[in-house]
Scaffold this motif. Structure first.
Motif, short mmCIF file in Angstrom:
data_model
loop_
_atom_site.label_atom_id
_atom_site.label_comp_id
_atom_site.label_asym_id
_atom_site.label_seq_id
_atom_site.Cartn_x
_atom_site.Cartn_y
_atom_site.Cartn_z
N ALA A 118 0.92 -1.14 -0.08
CA ALA A 118 0.14 0.06 -0.07
C ALA A 118 0.73 1.42 -0.06
O ALA A 118 0.09 2.47 -0.16
N GLU A 119 2.21 1.05 0.49
CA GLU A 119 2.99 2.48 0.32
C GLU A 119 3.81 2.68 -0.90
O GLU A 119 4.71 3.38 -0.85
N ASP A 120 3.51 1.72 -2.16
CA ASP A 120 4.37 1.83 -3.41
C ASP A 120 4.08 3.28 -4.09
O ASP A 120 3.13 3.31 -4.55
N GLN A 121 5.10 4.12 -3.73
CA GLN A 121 4.85 5.50 -4.06
C GLN A 121 4.94 5.45 -5.70
O GLN A 121 4.10 6.35 -6.28
N ALA A 122 5.47 4.71 -6.44
CA ALA A 122 5.51 4.46 -7.94
C ALA A 122 3.94 4.10 -8.45
O ALA A 122 3.40 4.96 -9.13
N ALA A 123 3.48 3.04 -7.85
CA ALA A 123 2.01 2.94 -8.19
C ALA A 123 1.29 4.04 -7.87
O ALA A 123 0.15 4.05 -8.70
N LEU A 124 1.45 4.70 -6.79
CA LEU A 124 0.51 5.77 -6.38
C LEU A 124 0.36 6.83 -7.26
O LEU A 124 -0.28 7.46 -7.55
N ASP A 125 1.58 7.12 -7.87
CA ASP A 125 2.05 8.14 -8.97
C ASP A 125 1.11 7.74 -10.07
O ASP A 125 0.39 8.54 -10.60
N VAL A 126 1.34 6.75 -10.62
CA VAL A 126 0.80 6.08 -11.68
C VAL A 126 -0.77 6.06 -11.72
O VAL A 126 -1.45 6.61 -12.29
N LEU A 127 -1.28 5.95 -10.64
CA LEU A 127 -2.72 6.06 -10.38
C LEU A 127 -3.32 7.29 -10.20
O LEU A 127 -4.49 7.67 -10.82
N ALA A 128 -2.62 8.14 -9.57
CA ALA A 128 -2.95 9.60 -9.36
C ALA A 128 -3.04 10.24 -11.02
O ALA A 128 -3.74 11.21 -11.03
N HIS A 129 -2.00 9.68 -11.81
CA HIS A 129 -2.03 10.39 -13.14
C HIS A 129 -2.69 9.62 -14.36
O HIS A 129 -2.92 9.96 -15.16
#
Length: 132
Positions: A24-35
């Motif tokens: 849940a802390e995967d920043q790269a995945a969060l960035d992809v999701l946010a974009h």
């Protein structure tokens, strides 16, 4: 049996959801999701009613049995059709833009609600993780 090449390939947003399911802390995945753009269902009775203001969107809110209200969004038309087959209209919105204007009330965000890579975030999680 013919299938088109993209039927079984997850979208970048779905790959990010899968990565977040593991970490849940995967920043790269969060960035992809946010974009990533997500499909926000528009109830048929709201089509054309939003007027000329294209900067605002009416969030569809589903009441979960015994739970807090949730806004469903989807990564693909197929995911949306599976959970909400009666919805024929949607708006395509960058998830980060949606998150940056998230309401203050307790409203969860469900991404691809009943799929294998579903992710539900609390209102706080939406604002802190996805608002970019």
């Amino acid at each position: 049996m013919e299938t088109s090449a993209h039927d079984d390939l997850p979208t970048p947003a779905q790959q990010a959801l899968d990565a977040l399911a593991e970490n849940a802390e995967d920043q790269a995945a969060l960035d992809v999701l946010a974009h990533s753009d997500v499909l926000v269902p528009v109830p048929d009775d709201a089509v054309g009613r939003e007027g000329a203001d294209a900067t605002s969107v009416a969030l569809p809110v589903l009441e979960q049995p015994g739970g807090e209200p949730v806004v469903p969004v989807f990564t693909t038309e197929g995911e949306m059709a599976e959970l909400l087959p009666f919805v024929s209209h949607y708006r395509l919105i960058p998830l980060g833009a949606l998150a940056s204007q998230w309401p203050d009330e307790d409203l969860s965000l469900a991404i691809d609600g009943n799929s294998t890579h579903a992710l539900t975030l609390t209102s706080q999680g939406v604002r802190t993780l996805l608002a970019r």
